[in-house]
Design a protein around this motif. Structure first.
Motif, mmCIF file in Angstrom:
data_model
loop_
_atom_site.group_PDB
_atom_site.id
_atom_site.type_symbol
_atom_site.label_atom_id
_atom_site.label_comp_id
_atom_site.label_asym_id
_atom_site.label_seq_id
_atom_site.Cartn_x
_atom_site.Cartn_y
_atom_site.Cartn_z
ATOM 1 N N LEU A 1 -6.598 8.138 8.025
ATOM 2 C CA LEU A 1 -5.810 7.237 7.180
ATOM 3 C C LEU A 1 -6.140 5.776 7.476
ATOM 4 C CD1 LEU A 1 -2.304 8.990 7.232
ATOM 5 C CD2 LEU A 1 -3.984 8.984 5.372
ATOM 6 N N ASN B 1 -3.529 5.944 -1.845
ATOM 7 C CA ASN B 1 -4.091 6.763 -0.774
ATOM 8 C C ASN B 1 -3.515 8.171 -0.919
ATOM 9 O OD1 ASN B 1 -5.453 4.726 1.327
ATOM 10 N ND2 ASN B 1 -3.566 3.795 0.576
ATOM 11 N N ALA C 1 0.117 6.284 -6.286
ATOM 12 C CA ALA C 1 -0.299 5.903 -4.922
ATOM 13 C C ALA C 1 -1.769 5.521 -4.917
ATOM 14 C CB ALA C 1 -0.044 7.062 -3.956
ATOM 15 N N LYS D 1 2.254 0.775 7.750
ATOM 16 C CA LYS D 1 1.416 0.075 6.770
ATOM 17 C C LYS D 1 1.673 0.475 5.324
ATOM 18 C CE LYS D 1 -2.625 3.145 7.226
ATOM 19 N NZ LYS D 1 -4.057 3.168 7.576
ATOM 20 N N TYR D 2 2.556 1.453 5.127
ATOM 21 C CA TYR D 2 2.816 1.903 3.756
ATOM 22 C C TYR D 2 4.160 1.379 3.247
ATOM 23 C CZ TYR D 2 -1.032 5.047 4.808
ATOM 24 O OH TYR D 2 -2.253 5.548 5.176
ATOM 25 N N GLU D 3 4.125 0.677 2.145
ATOM 26 C CA GLU D 3 5.353 0.197 1.525
ATOM 27 C C GLU D 3 6.131 1.350 0.903
ATOM 28 O OE1 GLU D 3 4.073 -2.668 -1.301
ATOM 29 O OE2 GLU D 3 3.225 -4.033 0.197
ATOM 30 N N LYS D 4 5.407 2.361 0.478
ATOM 31 C CA LYS D 4 6.038 3.532 -0.130
ATOM 32 C C LYS D 4 5.240 4.778 0.223
ATOM 33 C CE LYS D 4 5.556 4.255 -4.590
ATOM 34 N NZ LYS D 4 5.710 4.179 -6.071
ATOM 35 N N ILE D 5 5.963 5.866 0.537
ATOM 36 C CA ILE D 5 5.341 7.157 0.790
ATOM 37 C C ILE D 5 5.979 8.164 -0.160
ATOM 38 C CG2 ILE D 5 4.923 8.996 2.452
ATOM 39 C CD1 ILE D 5 5.120 6.935 4.685
ATOM 40 N N MET E 1 0.849 -1.190 0.000
ATOM 41 C CA MET E 1 0.000 0.000 0.000
ATOM 42 C C MET E 1 0.889 1.245 0.000
ATOM 43 S SD MET E 1 -3.392 0.729 2.279
ATOM 44 C CE MET E 1 -2.587 0.600 3.882
ATOM 45 N N SER E 2 0.453 2.288 -0.697
ATOM 46 C CA SER E 2 1.257 3.492 -0.837
ATOM 47 C C SER E 2 0.451 4.729 -0.476
ATOM 48 C CB SER E 2 1.794 3.616 -2.269
ATOM 49 O OG SER E 2 0.717 3.586 -3.198
ATOM 50 N N LEU E 3 1.157 5.793 -0.083
ATOM 51 C CA LEU E 3 0.527 7.046 0.309
ATOM 52 C C LEU E 3 1.195 8.196 -0.426
ATOM 53 C CD1 LEU E 3 -1.315 8.790 2.229
ATOM 54 C CD2 LEU E 3 0.650 8.843 3.795
ATOM 55 N N ALA F 1 2.381 8.649 9.409
ATOM 56 C CA ALA F 1 2.256 7.640 8.353
ATOM 57 C C ALA F 1 3.387 6.623 8.420
ATOM 58 C CB ALA F 1 2.231 8.319 6.984
#
Length: 313
Positions: free
Chosen positions: A194, A75, A73, A25-29, A1-3, A20
């Protein structure tokens, strides 16, 4: 999941970035911003270096850039930026973002509009934008926040910097009071959004205690230390050409963030609860207790480069 965190460079947005990252929980921001000066890149890079996560920076120069980064992304968290002269309108970038988002399937789409980041000529625009946005994006969450205080606050840190440096503060006492919210409490509200809470809602985030601006300045004085006193209206130049005056000379004398600070104090109107789906915040940090128990530290390592081009800070 990405943001995707849009307008990630400002202090308030940096607090959301930390939340965040800590959620895990985010693999990539992706931190996107228009980055109008090197300083705005530098301050985000410095904050990013304190976090251990996969964080990418992306410069938005035009609508195509915005389109490209939105696709990366699932999100989106939009935070109104703290650039007061670079753009003619604060709402245009959000309008463009919502227009590009409406045809894509996102789990979370939210924006945060702190009152201290407003163009003072565009007050009360955010409710209208949220109503229009929900027609096309049912899950859209809008958060309107009152004045903030704390380590990630744009407003109180700008005041603290001027007091610390012995700079005059142009102050018009209007008798208005605000309901400041601690940046840590605002970050927890964003964390809930989020995580999926408040979908499709327009939220108002403010503190439980009302306080006037002069009292806030005195609290900051005390938290800096006994040797620091605010110099209110002690500049001879400001008495002739004050920073709230929309004239060309004033725009050359004073940096945009200081102009907006003085206009905010002069023009502030209390945020009413009406028109919002919910007023959020429980067991909030009290502004007086916070400043009595925490020393304010002014970070001078990132002197705004644009500020050096103005005769007065």
């Amino acid at each position: 999941m990405s943001l995707l965190l849009l307008n990630a460079s400002n202090r308030i947005a940096q607090g959301f970035l930390k939340v965040a990252v800590e959620s895990g929980k985010y693999e990539k921001i992706i931190c996107a911003d228009i980055f109008p000066t090197y300083f705005t890149v530098q301050r985000l890079l410095k904050f990013k270096s304190s976090l251990s996560a996969n964080i990418e920076l992306f410069k938005v120069g035009d609508r195509q850039d915005l389109h490209d980064v939105i696709k990366q992304a699932n999100n989106i968290l939009y935070v109104s930026h703290d650039y007061y002269q670079t753009t003619a309108s604060k709402k245009n970038l959000l309008v463009a973002t919502l227009d590009l988002v409406k045809n894509r399937n996102y789990k979370t789409v939210a924006y945060v509009a702190p009152v201290e980041h407003d163009h003072q000529e565009e007050i009360d625009e955010w409710k209208h934008l949220e109503v229009e946005g929900r027609r096309f994006i049912p899950q859209l969450v809008g958060i309107r926040s009152d004045i903030t205080f704390g380590p990630q606050s744009t407003f109180t840190n700008k005041l603290a910097q001027r007091i610390y440096n012995g700079e005059s503060i142009y102050f018009q006492n209007t008798g208005q009071s605000c309901a400041p919210i601690f940046t840590g409490d605002l970050e927890q509200i964003v964390a809930q959004v989020l995580a999926g809470s408040h979908a499709g809602k327009l939220l108002l985030a403010k503190g439980h205690k009302h306080i006037d601006f002069k009292s806030i300045i005195h609290l900051i004085e005390d938290s800096l230390g006994s040797t620091y006193k605010a110099k209110l209206n002690q500049s001879f130049i400001e008495k002739i050409i004050h920073p709230t005056n929309n004239c060309i000379i004033g725009q050359q004398l004073y940096c945009p963030s200081y102009i907006n600070l003085t206009k905010l104090i002069a023009n502030y109107k209390a945020l009413e609860n009406t028109g919002y789906d919910q007023v959020v915040g429980d067991k909030l940090v009290d502004i007086e207790d916070y400043h009595k128990n925490n020393k304010t530290v002014v970070d001078q390592s990132l002197k705004a480069d644009y500020q050096l081009s103005y005769l007065i800070g």
